[in-house]
Scaffold this motif. Structure first.
Motif, PDB file in Angstrom:
ATOM      1  N   VAL A  48      15.605  10.927  -3.381  1.00  0.00           N
ATOM      2  CA  VAL A  48      14.597   9.890  -3.590  1.00  0.00           C
ATOM      3  C   VAL A  48      14.758   8.829  -2.504  1.00  0.00           C
ATOM      4  O   VAL A  48      15.884   8.481  -2.144  1.00  0.00           O
ATOM      5  N   ILE A  49      13.641   8.319  -2.016  1.00  0.00           N
ATOM      6  CA  ILE A  49      13.659   7.156  -1.134  1.00  0.00           C
ATOM      7  C   ILE A  49      12.798   6.081  -1.791  1.00  0.00           C
ATOM      8  O   ILE A  49      11.678   6.355  -2.229  1.00  0.00           O
ATOM      9  N   VAL A  50      13.341   4.864  -1.870  1.00  0.00           N
ATOM     10  CA  VAL A  50      12.641   3.738  -2.478  1.00  0.00           C
ATOM     11  C   VAL A  50      12.324   2.739  -1.373  1.00  0.00           C
ATOM     12  O   VAL A  50      13.214   2.329  -0.628  1.00  0.00           O
ATOM     13  N   THR A  51      11.048   2.347  -1.270  1.00  0.00           N
ATOM     14  CA  THR A  51      10.620   1.434  -0.208  1.00  0.00           C
ATOM     15  C   THR A  51       9.637   0.407  -0.753  1.00  0.00           C
ATOM     16  O   THR A  51       9.241   0.462  -1.918  1.00  0.00           O
ATOM     17  N   ASP A  52       9.215  -0.498   0.136  1.00  0.00           N
ATOM     18  CA  ASP A  52       8.098  -1.364  -0.206  1.00  0.00           C
ATOM     19  C   ASP A  52       6.818  -0.552   0.011  1.00  0.00           C
ATOM     20  O   ASP A  52       6.865   0.653   0.204  1.00  0.00           O
ATOM     21  N   GLN A  53       5.677  -1.205   0.014  1.00  0.00           N
ATOM     22  CA  GLN A  53       4.410  -0.481   0.058  1.00  0.00           C
ATOM     23  C   GLN A  53       3.878  -0.348   1.482  1.00  0.00           C
ATOM     24  O   GLN A  53       2.677  -0.382   1.703  1.00  0.00           O
ATOM     25  N   CYS A  54       4.735  -0.158   2.446  1.00  0.00           N
ATOM     26  CA  CYS A  54       4.343  -0.005   3.841  1.00  0.00           C
ATOM     27  C   CYS A  54       3.598   1.323   4.020  1.00  0.00           C
ATOM     28  O   CYS A  54       4.166   2.389   3.775  1.00  0.00           O
ATOM     29  N   PRO A  55       2.334   1.295   4.458  1.00  0.00           N
ATOM     30  CA  PRO A  55       1.575   2.538   4.614  1.00  0.00           C
ATOM     31  C   PRO A  55       2.186   3.492   5.638  1.00  0.00           C
ATOM     32  O   PRO A  55       2.161   4.706   5.451  1.00  0.00           O
ATOM     33  N   LEU A  78       8.484   3.123  -5.165  1.00  0.00           N
ATOM     34  CA  LEU A  78       8.401   1.734  -4.723  1.00  0.00           C
ATOM     35  C   LEU A  78       9.411   0.886  -5.487  1.00  0.00           C
ATOM     36  O   LEU A  78       9.724   1.154  -6.643  1.00  0.00           O
ATOM     37  N   TYR A  79       9.906  -0.180  -4.832  1.00  0.00           N
ATOM     38  CA  TYR A  79      10.815  -1.121  -5.468  1.00  0.00           C
ATOM     39  C   TYR A  79      10.148  -1.751  -6.677  1.00  0.00           C
ATOM     40  O   TYR A  79       8.998  -2.174  -6.622  1.00  0.00           O
ATOM     41  N   SER A  81      10.874  -4.658  -7.979  1.00  0.00           N
ATOM     42  CA  SER A  81      10.625  -6.076  -7.713  1.00  0.00           C
ATOM     43  C   SER A  81       9.337  -6.251  -6.922  1.00  0.00           C
ATOM     44  O   SER A  81       8.588  -7.204  -7.133  1.00  0.00           O
ATOM     45  N   TYR A  82       9.058  -5.317  -6.030  1.00  0.00           N
ATOM     46  CA  TYR A  82       7.815  -5.372  -5.252  1.00  0.00           C
ATOM     47  C   TYR A  82       6.609  -5.151  -6.164  1.00  0.00           C
ATOM     48  O   TYR A  82       5.602  -5.847  -6.067  1.00  0.00           O
ATOM     49  N   ILE A  83       6.728  -4.202  -7.067  1.00  0.00           N
ATOM     50  CA  ILE A  83       5.644  -3.920  -8.009  1.00  0.00           C
ATOM     51  C   ILE A  83       5.393  -5.136  -8.893  1.00  0.00           C
ATOM     52  O   ILE A  83       4.244  -5.523  -9.136  1.00  0.00           O
ATOM     53  N   MET A  84       6.470  -5.767  -9.377  1.00  0.00           N
ATOM     54  CA  MET A  84       6.321  -6.938 -10.246  1.00  0.00           C
ATOM     55  C   MET A  84       5.665  -8.102  -9.517  1.00  0.00           C
ATOM     56  O   MET A  84       4.916  -8.862 -10.123  1.00  0.00           O
ATOM     57  N   GLN A  85       5.924  -8.251  -8.225  1.00  0.00           N
ATOM     58  CA  GLN A  85       5.273  -9.303  -7.443  1.00  0.00           C
ATOM     59  C   GLN A  85       3.779  -9.061  -7.317  1.00  0.00           C
ATOM     60  O   GLN A  85       3.007  -9.999  -7.186  1.00  0.00           O
TER      61      GLN A  85
END
Length: 124
Positions: A48-55, A78-79, A81-85
């Motif tokens: 698994v790789i977890v990232t921000d929403q960088c296209p 996706l992270y 914390s990023y989703i919650m933001q």
């Protein structure tokens, strides 16, 4: 420059930094060399790789860690914390900031023992 790390969990449940690299841009293909070297050194795809929403990252991960390379396909997530933001942006400030919706939602999102049925009931 953008500093990116590959951090994982070893078989002793300890966090380990597997690799780190610097990117000059977040564009498609810019981090391909890092992904290829990571695969080469690990001799397999990460699970698994977890990232921000960088296209660009989404495309690069799909290309570099696909099942076409003879290895198992990777899962890209996706992270949290990023989703919650993003909740206030996607659902609106009134719902997220002026009601208790976010507090109720967090109880369901952050629960590690929540079954799918329980989440569905809470969402309604």
């Amino acid at each position: 420059m953008i500093f990116a790390t590959f951090i994982g969990v070893d078989k002793h449940d300890k966090c380990v930094t597997f690799a780190a690299f610097l990117l000059s841009h977040e564009i498609i293909g810019d981090d391909t060399w890092a992904f290829n070297n990571l695969k080469k050194s690990m001799e397999r795809n990460a699970v698994v790789i977890v990232t921000d929403q960088c296209p660009a990252m989404k495309v690069n991960i799909r290309n570099a860690f696909s099942a076409e390379n003879g290895l198992h396909s990777i899962k890209h997530r996706l992270y949290m914390s990023y989703i919650m933001q993003k909740f206030p942006i996607k659902l609106g400030n009134h719902l997220c900031k002026e009601t208790d919706f976010m507090e109720k939602m967090k109880a369901y999102i952050w629960s590690s023992v929540l079954e799918i049925d329980e989440f569905e009931i809470g969402w309604k």
